[in-house]
Design an enzyme around this catalytic site. Structure first.
Site, PDB file in Angstrom:
ATOM      1  CE  LYS A   1      23.287  42.539  45.610  1.00 46.35           C
ATOM      2  NZ  LYS A   1      22.692  41.543  46.482  1.00 46.35           N
TER       3      LYS A   1
ATOM      4  CG  HIS B   1      21.478  42.673  51.510  1.00 44.86           C
ATOM      5  ND1 HIS B   1      22.515  42.923  50.635  1.00 44.86           N
ATOM      6  CD2 HIS B   1      21.079  41.403  51.254  1.00 44.86           C
ATOM      7  CE1 HIS B   1      22.731  41.850  49.887  1.00 44.86           C
ATOM      8  NE2 HIS B   1      21.871  40.903  50.252  1.00 44.86           N
TER       9      HIS B   1
ATOM     10  CG  ASP C   1      23.147  38.592  52.505  1.00 40.15           C
ATOM     11  OD1 ASP C   1      22.167  38.408  51.751  1.00 40.15           O
ATOM     12  OD2 ASP C   1      24.282  38.166  52.248  1.00 40.15           O
TER      13      ASP C   1
ATOM     14  CG  HIS D   1      27.334  39.510  45.771  1.00 36.45           C
ATOM     15  ND1 HIS D   1      26.612  38.709  46.636  1.00 36.45           N
ATOM     16  CD2 HIS D   1      28.575  38.977  45.749  1.00 36.45           C
ATOM     17  CE1 HIS D   1      27.386  37.744  47.104  1.00 36.45           C
ATOM     18  NE2 HIS D   1      28.583  37.874  46.565  1.00 36.45           N
TER      19      HIS D   1
ATOM     20  CG  HIS E   1      18.239  37.288  50.095  1.00 36.14           C
ATOM     21  ND1 HIS E   1      18.445  37.367  48.742  1.00 36.14           N
ATOM     22  CD2 HIS E   1      19.381  37.728  50.676  1.00 36.14           C
ATOM     23  CE1 HIS E   1      19.672  37.828  48.504  1.00 36.14           C
ATOM     24  NE2 HIS E   1      20.258  38.065  49.661  1.00 36.14           N
TER      25      HIS E   1
ATOM     26  CB  ALA F   1      25.749  30.475  49.970  1.00 43.45           C
TER      27      ALA F   1
ATOM     28  CG  HIS G   1      26.842  41.027  51.371  1.00 42.23           C
ATOM     29  ND1 HIS G   1      27.872  41.028  50.467  1.00 42.23           N
ATOM     30  CD2 HIS G   1      25.753  40.582  50.694  1.00 42.23           C
ATOM     31  CE1 HIS G   1      27.427  40.595  49.305  1.00 42.23           C
ATOM     32  NE2 HIS G   1      26.147  40.322  49.418  1.00 42.23           N
TER      33      HIS G   1
HETATM   34  O1  DOR Z   1      24.918  33.688  51.269  1.00 45.02           O
HETATM   35  C1  DOR Z   1      24.245  34.261  50.437  1.00 45.02           C
HETATM   36  N1  DOR Z   1      22.972  33.897  50.191  1.00 45.02           N
HETATM   37  N2  DOR Z   1      24.792  35.278  49.743  1.00 45.02           N
HETATM   38  C2  DOR Z   1      24.149  35.849  48.728  1.00 45.02           C
HETATM   39  O2  DOR Z   1      24.702  36.720  48.108  1.00 45.02           O
HETATM   40  C3  DOR Z   1      22.808  35.373  48.300  1.00 45.02           C
HETATM   41  C4  DOR Z   1      22.121  34.714  49.401  1.00 45.02           C
HETATM   42  C5  DOR Z   1      20.917  33.931  48.935  1.00 45.02           C
HETATM   43  O3  DOR Z   1      20.112  34.473  48.179  1.00 45.02           O
HETATM   44  O4  DOR Z   1      20.760  32.775  49.351  1.00 45.02           O
HETATM   45 ZN    ZN Z   2      22.112  38.943  49.751  1.00 43.36          ZN
END
Ligand code: DOR
Ligand code: ZN
Length: 332
Positions: free
Chosen positions: A95, A12, A240, A134, A14, A256, A168
């Site tokens: 997803k 997971h 994550d 999610h 990004h 976030a 997560h």
């Molecule tokens: O904290 C997070 N950031 N949770 C998520 O589900 C997405 C991620 C983000 O892409 O920044």
């Molecule tokens: Zn994520």
């Protein structure tokens, strides 16, 4: 003391876009042999062409032939069998985000009514494309994940051949639910094994620990530690890791996401060693995922060494998890 890991996987991740992607991809490709790449880009990844272009960009940035980006598609209930069949070989999973629940998820799902999801989920089940979710409701922030569990159960029951990954997980309730259905699996992050809500908001507010889902109670963390450190075959590592520039974190309206990719293996080794479970790390960071997803990642040997590693204060404009802290494990 040393620990050799074979083909670590981050199920997971990004990687963002543009300059950010170029800068952070090598921080994963250096130490992981593959990662499941999240599709919440702007705009989200929804076509075969977008998947291919995004993968090419990542491969180019990785500069490492032993890193496989496992691609995902951003879920839509407009995907039918024909479309999914045509894209099946280019993706590892799809997803699903509830609409608006987190970063760039506005185009997500508004209704979890089985009838409206049925055509797409049936097709995914037949084509054996796993569904990553999610799982958060739009309720009170501490209850969002727990409120979503009945939906996981409903989906797992309605589509028994569909592999569903609870992404997560952060609660004892989810740690229990994942064991109750054969077709449910889960990813667990590094930060949710380390922190609770107290670390985020118990003292001075810590923007770099703010993420979705938010870290929960000590007993929730304990349940995650139990699953991960015993390398329960239903769970696998998914960082994550979600970078945002410092300017977007140390701001009103803090974004976030916790950035853990470059320090994840070192911090996991420390945690597993503390609990006397170092021998289970290989399964948690690779073997379980290989079995769950039926994948064989490129062979890559990573040698961890018990030697102090001071986490950098920043990687470019991104502040990592545990910035400035001393870890007892480093990568050789
Ligand atoms: O904290 C997070 N950031 N949770 C998520 O589900 C997405 C991620 C983000 O892409 O920044
Ligand atoms: Zn994520």
């Amino acid at each position: 003391m040393q620990l050799q890991l074979t083909s670590p996987l981050d199920m997971h991740l990004h990687l963002r876009q543009g300059e950010m992607l170029k800068n952070i991809t090598p921080l994963s490709s250096k130490t992981f042999s593959g990662a499941l790449i999240m599709p919440n880009t702007v705009p989200p990844i929804t076509t075969k062409e977008m998947v291919k272009n995004y993968r090419d960009e990542i491969v180019e940035a990785a500069k490492d032939g032993t890193f496989t980006p496992y691609m995902t598609l951003f879920f839509s209930n407009s995907y039918n069998y024909e479309f999914l069949q045509s894209i099946k070989d280019d993706i590892l999973a799809i997803k699903l985000y509830p609409a608006g629940i987190t970063t760039n998820s506005e185009g997500g799902v508004n209704s979890f009514d089985i009838e409206t999801l049925k055509e797409t989920l049936e097709a995914m089940s037949q084509l054996q494309i796993p569904l990553c979710i999610h799982g958060e409701s739009d309720g009170f922030v501490m209850d969002r994940e727990a409120e979503f569990i009945p939906i996981y159960k409903q989906l797992a029951t309605a589509f028994p051949k569909l592999k569903i990954v609870m992404e997560h997980i952060t609660t004892a309730a989810s740690a229990k639910a994942v064991l109750e259905h054969d077709n449910l699996y889960a990813t667990i992050t590094l930060h949710h094994l380390y922190i609770t809500l107290d670390d985020v908001a118990g003292g001075m507010l810590q923007p770099h620990l703010f993420c979705k889902p938010i870290a929960k109670r000590p007993e929730d963390r304990a349940a995650l530690i139990d699953l991960a450190l015993n390398a329960n075959p239903k769970v696998m590592f998914g960082s994550d890791s979600a970078p945002h520039p410092k300017s977007a974190k140390e701001a009103p309206g803090c974004a976030a996401g916790v950035f853990t990719a470059p320090i994840a293996l070192q911090a996991l080794a420390q945690l597993f060693e503390q609990h006397g479970k170092l021998e289970n790390l290989q399964a948690f960071v690779s073997d379980n995922a290989q079995k769950i997803y039926n994948i064989t990642p490129p062979k890559k040997s990573i040698l961890l060494e018990k030697k102090e590693f001071i986490v950098p204060d920043s990687y470019g404009e991104i502040v990592p998890f545990l910035a400035g802290k001393s870890l007892q494990w480093s990568i050789q």
